[in-house]
Design an enzyme around this catalytic site. Structure first.
Site, PDB file in Angstrom:
ATOM      1  N   PRO A 151      -3.512   2.999   7.720  1.00  9.47           N
ATOM      2  CA  PRO A 151      -3.271   3.009   6.280  1.00  9.47           C
ATOM      3  C   PRO A 151      -4.452   3.574   5.500  1.00  9.47           C
ATOM      4  O   PRO A 151      -5.525   3.815   6.044  1.00  9.47           O
ATOM      5  CB  PRO A 151      -3.089   1.516   5.971  1.00  9.47           C
ATOM      6  N   GLY A 234       7.470  -0.034   8.379  1.00  9.96           N
ATOM      7  CA  GLY A 234       7.457  -0.689   9.685  1.00  9.96           C
ATOM      8  C   GLY A 234       8.850  -0.855  10.263  1.00  9.96           C
ATOM      9  O   GLY A 234       9.073  -0.661  11.465  1.00  9.96           O
ATOM     10  N   GLU A 251       1.585  -4.266  12.095  1.00  6.02           N
ATOM     11  CA  GLU A 251       0.841  -5.148  11.185  1.00  6.02           C
ATOM     12  C   GLU A 251       1.271  -4.738   9.782  1.00  6.02           C
ATOM     13  O   GLU A 251       0.864  -3.698   9.271  1.00  6.02           O
ATOM     14  CB  GLU A 251      -0.665  -4.972  11.401  1.00  6.02           C
ATOM     15  N   CYS A 285      -4.077  -6.510   2.911  1.00  8.63           N
ATOM     16  CA  CYS A 285      -2.862  -7.168   3.401  1.00  8.63           C
ATOM     17  C   CYS A 285      -2.953  -8.692   3.423  1.00  8.63           C
ATOM     18  O   CYS A 285      -1.968  -9.374   3.154  1.00  8.63           O
ATOM     19  CB  CYS A 285      -2.488  -6.640   4.780  1.00  8.63           C
ATOM     20  N   GLU A 384       5.422  -7.226  -1.644  1.00  6.23           N
ATOM     21  CA  GLU A 384       3.967  -7.166  -1.515  1.00  6.23           C
ATOM     22  C   GLU A 384       3.397  -6.511  -2.759  1.00  6.23           C
ATOM     23  O   GLU A 384       3.890  -5.464  -3.197  1.00  6.23           O
ATOM     24  CB  GLU A 384       3.564  -6.383  -0.275  1.00  6.23           C
ATOM     25  N   PHE A 386       0.409  -4.579  -3.967  1.00 10.57           N
ATOM     26  CA  PHE A 386      -0.785  -3.867  -3.530  1.00 10.57           C
ATOM     27  C   PHE A 386      -1.547  -3.412  -4.766  1.00 10.57           C
ATOM     28  O   PHE A 386      -1.574  -2.232  -5.126  1.00 10.57           O
ATOM     29  CB  PHE A 386      -0.397  -2.698  -2.627  1.00 10.57           C
TER      30      PHE A 386
END
Length: 485
Positions: A151, A234, A251, A285, A384, A386
């Site tokens: 990433p 993912g 992950e 994360c 999520e 970010f």
């Protein structure tokens, strides 16, 4: 003496790195400094031709690399780690520019990456066979060619956490860094060659995930994909790998809770709680997203937390005083803005911060945001965030705290603060997360497995478990002289 500019063309690799040399193509991706929104490099991107070249190179190198003794592989990886440290300042400057990471944080990442490679080179020697007096031996063999997709937020440390174990297990690695941050990975690959790691053991392909990444994932000769990134991508990778029954290490996203009980010594931990919430401008994360606070201390905690957050220094990543830099790219910026607007539309109360401007006037800078009184309809645990945002949520009793902590599709990490060890143990046993910190916060240890529950991923990284993830088990049955069974 004039300081070398880390973006000088002669000091950079901007082509793909295949079999120990730079490979130029006819397609480009512009790498941007997110603090100034200025192009700092034009990187050559991989097509199917370069992907095939990298796979052929990795296959050729694998035949010899897997046959080296673990001690020899360890020696070479340690030399690589040493070169990363020797070139730490240059690597840090490049990391800071391409990620938008404060320079002090960039230096820390380089050291962490090198230290992990050192750890891996030592721990990997301990992979051993299991012998039985019943006529069989169980051994571990390298999986083969591994696709490593990293990433933008921690490009160098993530590379180390994936490539180090792969190499120590005897595999070869094809790295596909995030298209926004390929420069530090290319530098690291060149330093690996300088350390004596043979050509083809580490190759690097540049370009967008939808192109170079997808070609790498789909290539039938790639036996394992290790990916760090969003849960959405993912899932796509997981589906693609099913066509070949490829091994995966995923992950993925996080939305991590911190529970603060009424008896917690929270004032003592307030600095670390604040840092773990907003570190790397929230692009992290296992950062804290939801802070679940007992109602008896809710108001006092909230006031102090907002005060600490207000004092965080947002600014130019080149400054030694900066704590939070910009978000990395326009897509991340726009998504963060949409998320903040959505929470407000659902009735969330913004205690600190502001809605990012629709079109950033300079770099992708945003101020930290703190919310409270967010209705359940906002479903904040189901995405999520970010970016630098925190949600402060009150609870009445231990069961409610657990329910709130687990009200998410993710399960990467959690944090508990209480002086009651029985409560801490009960919460720890019942929170659905791969790593839990109790009355402390620090970087995940090298010698402890790291990974998530639920939609936060599959498999574990770091520790001996993370090295063994790049191996296959093989059972050998023997009939020895004098064995009449």
């Amino acid at each position: 003496m004039k300081r070398r500019n880390p973006m000088d063309r002669e000091s950079l690799i901007t082509g793909c790195w295949i079999h120990g040399r730079e490979v130029v193509t006819h397609r480009f991706w512009s790498v941007e400094d997110p603090a100034e929104r200025a192009v700092i490099a034009r990187v050559h991107t991989a097509s199917e031709e370069e992907v095939n070249q990298a796979v052929c190179s990795s296959a050729q190198a694998f035949a010899n690399w897997r046959m080296l003794s673990p001690e020899k592989r360890s020696e070479l990886i340690k030399k690589w780690a040493e070169l990363l440290k020797r070139n730490a300042e240059r690597l840090s400057e490049v990391l800071s520019l391409e990620v938008g990471k404060p320079i002090r944080s960039a230096r820390s990442e380089v050291v962490s990456a090198a230290d992990f490679l050192d750890y891996c080179a030592t721990e990997g020697i301990r992979i051993s066979a299991r012998y039985s007096d019943s006529g069989f031996i169980v051994i571990r063999e390298p999986v083969g060619i591994c696709g490593i997709i990293t990433p933008y937020n921690y490009p160098l440390s993530t590379l180390a956490v994936k490539v180090g174990p792969a190499l120590m297990a005897g595999c070869t690695a094809i790295v596909k860094p995030d298209e926004h941050t390929p420069l530090s990975s290319l530098m690291a690959a060149k330093l690996a060659l300088d350390a004596g790691i043979p050509p083809g053991v580490i190759n690097v392909l540049c370009g967008p995930g939808e192109e170079a990444g997808r070609l790498l994932v789909r290539h039938p000769s790639v036996r394992l994909i290790s990916f760090t990134g969003s849960t959405k991508v993912g899932k796509e990778i997981y589906a693609e790998c099913s066509a070949y029954i490829k091994r995966v290490i995923l992950e993925l996203g996080g939305n991590c809770p911190a529970i603060i009980a009424s008896d917690a010594s929270w004032e003592r931990h307030l600095d670390s709680i604040t840092q773990q919430t907003f570190k790397n401008t929230g692009q992290y994360c296992y950062r804290i997203t939801r802070i679940i606070v007992h109602k008896s201390i809710y108001e006092s905690f909230t006031a102090r937390f907002v005060e600490k957050t207000r004092n965080l220094r947002v600014g130019n990543p080149k400054s030694e005083e900066t704590q939070l830099g910009p978000l990395n790219n326009l897509k991340i910026y726009e998504n963060f803005r949409r998320q903040i607007l959505s929470v407000l539309e659902h009735g969330g109360e913004m205690l600190l911060g502001e809605v990012p401007e629709e079109t950033p006037s300079g770099g992708y800078f945003v101020r930290p945001v703190v919310f409270r009184n967010v209705p359940t309809s906002a479903r904040i645990g189901f995405q999520e965030y970010f970016g630098p945002v925190a949600f402060i949520i009150p609870f009445s009793d231990d069961d409610e705290a657990l329910e709130l902590a687990n009200d998410t599709i993710f399960g990467l990490a959690a944090y508990i603060f209480t002086e009651d060890y029985r409560r801490a143990l009960r919460w720890s046993r019942n929170i659905e997360a791969g790593s839990i910190w109790v009355n402390r916060i620090h970087q995940a240890r090298f010698d402890a497995p790291f990974g998530g529950f639920k939609q936060s991923g599959i498999g574990r990284e770091k520790s001996l478990h993370g090295i063994e993830a790049f191996t296959e088990l093989k059972t050998l049955y023997f009939k020895l002289d004098g064995d009449h069974r």
